[in-house]
Design a protein around this motif. Structure first.
Motif, PDB file in Angstrom:
ATOM      1  N   ALA A 147       0.922  -1.164   0.099  1.00  0.00           N
ATOM      2  CA  ALA A 147      -0.046  -0.124   0.038  1.00  0.00           C
ATOM      3  C   ALA A 147       0.733   1.354   0.118  1.00  0.00           C
ATOM      4  CB  ALA A 147      -0.880   0.063   1.301  1.00  0.00           C
ATOM      5  N   PHE A 148       0.463   2.292  -0.621  1.00  0.00           N
ATOM      6  CA  PHE A 148       1.073   3.554  -0.739  1.00  0.00           C
ATOM      7  C   PHE A 148       0.201   4.698  -0.255  1.00  0.00           C
ATOM      8  CE2 PHE A 148       2.767   1.015  -4.294  1.00  0.00           C
ATOM      9  CZ  PHE A 148       4.232   1.204  -4.192  1.00  0.00           C
ATOM     10  N   GLN A 149       0.784   5.729   0.353  1.00  0.00           N
ATOM     11  CA  GLN A 149       0.102   6.944   0.775  1.00  0.00           C
ATOM     12  C   GLN A 149       0.632   7.537  -0.393  1.00  0.00           C
ATOM     13  OE1 GLN A 149       1.049   8.839   4.413  1.00  0.00           O
ATOM     14  NE2 GLN A 149       0.753  10.687   3.552  1.00  0.00           N
ATOM     15  N   VAL A 150      -0.386   8.310  -1.306  1.00  0.00           N
ATOM     16  CA  VAL A 150      -0.103   9.279  -2.365  1.00  0.00           C
ATOM     17  C   VAL A 150      -0.303  10.726  -1.878  1.00  0.00           C
ATOM     18  CG1 VAL A 150      -0.550   9.853  -4.902  1.00  0.00           C
ATOM     19  CG2 VAL A 150      -0.630   7.484  -3.801  1.00  0.00           C
ATOM     20  N   ASP A 151       0.554  11.768  -2.087  1.00  0.00           N
ATOM     21  CA  ASP A 151       0.399  12.888  -1.957  1.00  0.00           C
ATOM     22  C   ASP A 151       0.686  13.898  -3.095  1.00  0.00           C
ATOM     23  OD1 ASP A 151       0.219  15.399  -0.641  1.00  0.00           O
ATOM     24  OD2 ASP A 151       2.399  15.656   0.215  1.00  0.00           O
ATOM     25  N   ILE A 152      -0.421  14.262  -3.539  1.00  0.00           N
ATOM     26  CA  ILE A 152      -0.520  15.244  -4.809  1.00  0.00           C
ATOM     27  C   ILE A 152      -0.484  16.644  -4.578  1.00  0.00           C
ATOM     28  CG2 ILE A 152      -1.538  15.689  -6.934  1.00  0.00           C
ATOM     29  CD1 ILE A 152      -3.000  12.963  -6.779  1.00  0.00           C
ATOM     30  N   SER A 153       0.503  17.399  -4.940  1.00  0.00           N
ATOM     31  CA  SER A 153       0.665  18.754  -4.783  1.00  0.00           C
ATOM     32  C   SER A 153       0.849  19.796  -5.880  1.00  0.00           C
ATOM     33  CB  SER A 153       1.963  19.153  -3.756  1.00  0.00           C
ATOM     34  OG  SER A 153       2.929  18.763  -4.155  1.00  0.00           O
ATOM     35  N   TRP A 154       0.469  20.796  -6.134  1.00  0.00           N
ATOM     36  CA  TRP A 154       0.390  21.591  -7.110  1.00  0.00           C
ATOM     37  C   TRP A 154       0.238  23.025  -6.815  1.00  0.00           C
ATOM     38  CZ3 TRP A 154      -3.744  18.991  -5.575  1.00  0.00           C
ATOM     39  CH2 TRP A 154      -5.092  19.875  -5.329  1.00  0.00           C
ATOM     40  N   PRO A 155       0.942  23.885  -7.673  1.00  0.00           N
ATOM     41  CA  PRO A 155       1.652  23.612  -8.749  1.00  0.00           C
ATOM     42  C   PRO A 155       3.047  23.505  -8.316  1.00  0.00           C
ATOM     43  CG  PRO A 155       1.289  26.233  -8.714  1.00  0.00           C
ATOM     44  CD  PRO A 155       0.633  25.641  -7.410  1.00  0.00           C
TER      45      PRO A 155
END
Length: 184
Positions: A147-155
């Motif tokens: 399992a992965f923890q996914v952190d999406i940040s932008w820009p």
């Protein structure tokens, strides 16, 4: 005669009234124009959030492309994570491409010796960081997942090429997993 002079006087606006009306109109226009910038920013933020929310499917596809074996070393006595975490992926502004890189040595993640086409530095907009969720590596009779923890940040980068500081980025997190064999 006096009746004629009264008819020749015309009623109208004085110069002071005209100047006041123009001033009020100008202030109104300035206020409306001042609101356009924040409204346009909110629209861009909503579009970016919509694209970021659509990224889990391409991220899952990229993880399946990379393969379970890249992240996990399956041994006869169990499994062990290879030391490749955290993994960093980048996404384009429209979310059409997600490609993987490892944060540890900066090399492109490969599968079967084939490097995927990279996303040029100036097109990287979404920064996607994957960290193995501690304690969520499971191996049972040849069936394994991580399992992965996914952190999406932008820009990550602005269109002018400048990098945005981490504290100035928007982000959200979720969990996903990859498994041996069938895509998850």
């Amino acid at each position: 005669m006096s009746n004629r002079s009264n008819n020749s006087q015309q009623s109208g606006f004085s110069l002071v009234e005209v100047i006041l009306a123009i001033g009020v109109f100008a202030l109104t226009i300035v206020a409306v124009i001042g609101l356009l910038g924040p409204i346009a920013q909110q629209v861009r933020d909503l579009q970016d959030t919509k694209v970021a929310n659509s990224l889990p499917a391409p991220i899952r596809e990229e993880l399946n492309r990379i393969g379970f074996e890249y992240f996990v070393d399956v041994k006869s006595d169990g499994t062990a994570l290879k030391g490749v975490f955290p993994t960093v992926l980048f996404g384009t502004m429209d979310g059409s491409r997600v490609i993987g890189y490892t944060a540890l040595d900066g090399t492109v993640i490969t599968r079967d010796g084939n490097s995927p086409p990279g996303i040029p530095e100036d097109e990287r907009y979404f920064l996607i960081e994957l960290t193995a969720a501690t304690g969520n590596l499971n191996y049972n009779d040849g069936d394994a997942h991580v399992a992965f923890q996914v952190d999406i940040s932008w820009p990550y980068r602005l269109p002018d090429g400048s990098t945005v500081q981490p504290e100035d980025r928007k982000n959200f997190e979720y969990f996903t997993a990859i498994v041996v064999g069938e895509p998850f």
